[in-house]
Design a protein around this motif. Structure first.
Motif, PDB file in Angstrom:
ATOM      1  N   SER A 271      50.702 -14.406  80.931  1.00  0.00           N
ATOM      2  CA  SER A 271      49.373 -13.970  80.771  1.00  0.00           C
ATOM      3  C   SER A 271      48.511 -14.095  82.183  1.00  0.00           C
ATOM      4  O   SER A 271      48.555 -15.000  82.513  1.00  0.00           O
ATOM      5  N   THR A 272      48.446 -12.895  82.611  1.00  0.00           N
ATOM      6  CA  THR A 272      47.420 -13.023  84.360  1.00  0.00           C
ATOM      7  C   THR A 272      46.139 -13.447  83.884  1.00  0.00           C
ATOM      8  O   THR A 272      45.612 -13.177  82.910  1.00  0.00           O
ATOM      9  N   LEU A 273      45.444 -13.925  85.050  1.00  0.00           N
ATOM     10  CA  LEU A 273      44.067 -14.204  84.932  1.00  0.00           C
ATOM     11  C   LEU A 273      43.414 -12.690  85.430  1.00  0.00           C
ATOM     12  O   LEU A 273      43.914 -11.895  85.833  1.00  0.00           O
ATOM     13  N   ARG A 274      42.194 -12.792  85.133  1.00  0.00           N
ATOM     14  CA  ARG A 274      41.286 -11.427  85.250  1.00  0.00           C
ATOM     15  C   ARG A 274      41.504 -11.404  86.844  1.00  0.00           C
ATOM     16  O   ARG A 274      41.373 -12.029  87.523  1.00  0.00           O
ATOM     17  N   TYR A 275      41.359  -9.992  87.028  1.00  0.00           N
ATOM     18  CA  TYR A 275      41.648  -9.431  88.476  1.00  0.00           C
ATOM     19  C   TYR A 275      41.098  -8.020  88.849  1.00  0.00           C
ATOM     20  O   TYR A 275      40.928  -7.356  87.622  1.00  0.00           O
ATOM     21  N   ARG A 276      40.043  -7.688  89.573  1.00  0.00           N
ATOM     22  CA  ARG A 276      39.727  -6.563  89.821  1.00  0.00           C
ATOM     23  C   ARG A 276      39.698  -6.226  91.428  1.00  0.00           C
ATOM     24  O   ARG A 276      39.722  -7.094  92.338  1.00  0.00           O
ATOM     25  N   ALA A 277      39.887  -4.774  91.792  1.00  0.00           N
ATOM     26  CA  ALA A 277      40.007  -4.429  93.172  1.00  0.00           C
ATOM     27  C   ALA A 277      39.316  -3.053  93.303  1.00  0.00           C
ATOM     28  O   ALA A 277      39.249  -2.444  92.464  1.00  0.00           O
ATOM     29  N   THR A 278      39.360  -2.797  94.487  1.00  0.00           N
ATOM     30  CA  THR A 278      38.465  -1.419  94.722  1.00  0.00           C
ATOM     31  C   THR A 278      39.369  -0.178  94.608  1.00  0.00           C
ATOM     32  O   THR A 278      39.043   1.084  94.417  1.00  0.00           O
ATOM     33  N   ASP A 279      40.916  -0.295  94.557  1.00  0.00           N
ATOM     34  CA  ASP A 279      41.680   0.580  94.567  1.00  0.00           C
ATOM     35  C   ASP A 279      42.248   0.948  93.039  1.00  0.00           C
ATOM     36  O   ASP A 279      42.740   0.037  92.506  1.00  0.00           O
ATOM     37  N   ALA A 280      41.512   2.018  92.591  1.00  0.00           N
ATOM     38  CA  ALA A 280      41.905   2.464  91.280  1.00  0.00           C
ATOM     39  C   ALA A 280      43.327   2.629  91.272  1.00  0.00           C
ATOM     40  O   ALA A 280      43.927   3.258  92.007  1.00  0.00           O
ATOM     41  N   THR A 281      44.273   2.040  90.013  1.00  0.00           N
ATOM     42  CA  THR A 281      45.583   2.119  89.972  1.00  0.00           C
ATOM     43  C   THR A 281      46.189   2.732  88.796  1.00  0.00           C
ATOM     44  O   THR A 281      45.903   2.406  87.688  1.00  0.00           O
ATOM     45  N   VAL A 282      47.299   3.082  89.076  1.00  0.00           N
ATOM     46  CA  VAL A 282      48.051   3.901  88.010  1.00  0.00           C
ATOM     47  C   VAL A 282      49.125   3.100  87.683  1.00  0.00           C
ATOM     48  O   VAL A 282      50.032   2.543  88.768  1.00  0.00           O
ATOM     49  N   TYR A 283      49.626   2.548  86.643  1.00  0.00           N
ATOM     50  CA  TYR A 283      50.761   1.556  86.182  1.00  0.00           C
ATOM     51  C   TYR A 283      51.554   2.323  85.455  1.00  0.00           C
ATOM     52  O   TYR A 283      51.302   3.199  84.484  1.00  0.00           O
ATOM     53  N   VAL A 284      52.890   1.935  85.582  1.00  0.00           N
ATOM     54  CA  VAL A 284      53.994   2.429  84.734  1.00  0.00           C
ATOM     55  C   VAL A 284      55.092   1.311  84.392  1.00  0.00           C
ATOM     56  O   VAL A 284      55.636   1.033  85.314  1.00  0.00           O
ATOM     57  N   PRO A 285      55.011   1.133  83.185  1.00  0.00           N
ATOM     58  CA  PRO A 285      55.988  -0.309  82.766  1.00  0.00           C
ATOM     59  C   PRO A 285      57.419   0.690  82.854  1.00  0.00           C
ATOM     60  O   PRO A 285      57.555   1.635  82.330  1.00  0.00           O
ATOM     61  N   ILE A 286      58.314  -0.043  83.460  1.00  0.00           N
ATOM     62  CA  ILE A 286      59.794   0.533  83.488  1.00  0.00           C
ATOM     63  C   ILE A 286      60.697  -0.396  82.650  1.00  0.00           C
ATOM     64  O   ILE A 286      61.590  -0.154  81.952  1.00  0.00           O
ATOM     65  N   GLU A 287      60.379  -1.510  82.094  1.00  0.00           N
ATOM     66  CA  GLU A 287      61.031  -2.522  81.273  1.00  0.00           C
ATOM     67  C   GLU A 287      60.056  -3.409  80.826  1.00  0.00           C
ATOM     68  O   GLU A 287      58.844  -3.713  81.105  1.00  0.00           O
ATOM     69  N   GLY A 288      60.484  -3.805  79.247  1.00  0.00           N
ATOM     70  CA  GLY A 288      59.507  -4.641  78.736  1.00  0.00           C
ATOM     71  C   GLY A 288      58.429  -4.199  77.972  1.00  0.00           C
ATOM     72  O   GLY A 288      57.954  -3.109  77.918  1.00  0.00           O
ATOM     73  N   ARG A 289      57.585  -5.019  77.028  1.00  0.00           N
ATOM     74  CA  ARG A 289      56.639  -4.479  76.273  1.00  0.00           C
ATOM     75  C   ARG A 289      55.425  -5.599  76.569  1.00  0.00           C
ATOM     76  O   ARG A 289      55.753  -6.777  76.840  1.00  0.00           O
ATOM     77  N   GLY A 290      54.231  -5.307  76.391  1.00  0.00           N
ATOM     78  CA  GLY A 290      53.187  -6.027  76.608  1.00  0.00           C
ATOM     79  C   GLY A 290      51.806  -5.375  76.372  1.00  0.00           C
ATOM     80  O   GLY A 290      51.710  -4.370  75.646  1.00  0.00           O
ATOM     81  N   ARG A 291      50.803  -5.984  76.830  1.00  0.00           N
ATOM     82  CA  ARG A 291      49.468  -5.356  76.656  1.00  0.00           C
ATOM     83  C   ARG A 291      48.655  -5.517  77.894  1.00  0.00           C
ATOM     84  O   ARG A 291      48.727  -6.436  78.451  1.00  0.00           O
ATOM     85  N   SER A 292      47.766  -4.564  78.209  1.00  0.00           N
ATOM     86  CA  SER A 292      46.865  -4.867  79.380  1.00  0.00           C
ATOM     87  C   SER A 292      45.319  -4.539  78.841  1.00  0.00           C
ATOM     88  O   SER A 292      45.005  -3.832  78.178  1.00  0.00           O
TER      89      SER A 292
END
Length: 347
Positions: A271-292
């Motif tokens: 589980s990652t810690l909270r993070y934010r940045a100014t670049d809006a980001t598009v994510y694509v999981p290619i393997e595995g399952r989880g949640r964001s």
């Protein structure tokens, strides 16, 4: 900088008068022009690949790749309706090329990336070199390079398209051309650019002629192997897991000047810690399952789903099994302009 000046009949008359002269008063909208933090209508959102795939196959029965020029369903952010934007600065869509089809050759000022979602053996040709595509491959088409796509296999090919269309629109700098033939002549052997530039070697007298990487395809097989080898070191960034950027081997910079692309691994249970940045980001999981969790929304994701994290929104990721996520953003532009900022302080 929040300040509201009380309106009066005299002021309203003044504003109406200067409006006809192509003028406006800064003090009436300063707080919306210069904000204390990033503010946009871009929203967190997730697109299910199964839904996209179903609609794309429907589209495949309605229009050919040649008729459409590019048979793509645009990933339109709900907060940017009608603008063909996935974030305020990026365009994204999912493209389908059916067996036997060719998406005709063209070129344009916009820089593009492809991230292959499904299908193996289709191809993209870029400036005379053909590259064969497999799931997880990261393929680029630099600005003003001729490119066409084809599918000689017996199964459909799907990939994510990401382009800097909104950026080019902002600068009003768009040019585009079509080739007379559907497919450009192939003048270089498949794999030539990877052999020439992708082995920690460069041609001895290389003259830099473009800001983009000379490598057109970063194969997932090699990317995945790198992640697996680094995983054994058991060194995990608390906000990213194990995250790498795709680079231009000539300069060491991002692979493209306007689009940053990344790959990251999250081990099972991480589980990652909270993070934010100014670049809006598009994510694509290619393997595995989880949640964001993005802001106050939680997205359950699996392979080939696509979700967006707007600028300056806190995000955390949790992996139910070993997961690999591709992502892209406008970070190269922001870094060069001195605008990019990240925040780990609230983690």
């Amino acid at each position: 900088m929040e300040h509201v000046a009380h309106d009066t009949p005299e002021r309203r008359a003044f504003y109406e008068a200067i409006d006809k002269e192509g003028l406006s008063a800064l003090w009436t909208n300063l707080s919306t022009l210069i904000t204390a933090e990033p503010r946009s209508t871009c929203q967190p959102f997730l697109w299910r690949f199964d839904t996209i795939r179903h609609r794309m196959m429907e589209a495949g029965g309605l229009i050919t790749a040649k008729e459409a020029e590019r048979r793509v369903l645009v990933l339109e952010n709900p907060g940017l309706h009608g603008q063909s934007k996935v974030t305020t600065s990026l365009y994204a869509g999912v493209q389908l090329v059916l067996p036997g089809e060719v998406a005709p050759a063209h070129r344009h000022s916009q820089t593009a990336l492809r991230f292959v979602l499904e299908g193996k053996g289709g191809y993209t040709s870029v400036d005379g070199e053909r590259t064969i595509m497999s799931p997880g491959d990261f393929v680029i088409t630099p600005a003003m390079t001729w490119h066409d796509h084809g599918n000689d296999t017996d199964a459909p090919m799907f990939w994510l398209d990401g382009l800097d269309i909104p950026v080019v629109q902002f600068f009003d700098a768009s040019f585009a051309e079509r080739l007379d033939e559907d497919e450009q002549p192939v003048t270089r052997r498949t794999g030539d650019s990877l052999a020439r530039y992708g082995r920690n070697l460069l041609p001895v007298d290389l003259k830099r002629t473009t800001h983009s990487s000379p490598i057109f395809n970063y194969p997932y097989e090699e990317t995945r192997d790198a992640l697996e080898r680094m995983k054994a070191q058991d060194e995990w960034d608390p906000c990213h897991g194990l995250k790498l950027r795709y680079t231009n081997p000539v300069t060491g910079d991002f692979a493209m000047p306007t689009l940053g692309a990344f790959i990251q691994m999250l081990p099972k249970g991480f589980s990652t810690l909270r993070y934010r940045a100014t670049d809006a980001t598009v994510y694509v999981p290619i393997e595995g399952r989880g949640r964001s969790r993005v802001g106050d929304r939680t997205f359950e994701w699996g392979p080939r789903d696509i979700f967006v994290v707007p600028s300056w929104h806190h995000v955390t990721h949790e992996a139910d099994e070993d997961a690999v996520l591709f992502s892209c953003s406008d970070r190269p532009i922001q870094e060069k302009l001195g605008l990019w900022r990240e925040d780990r302080s609230n983690a």
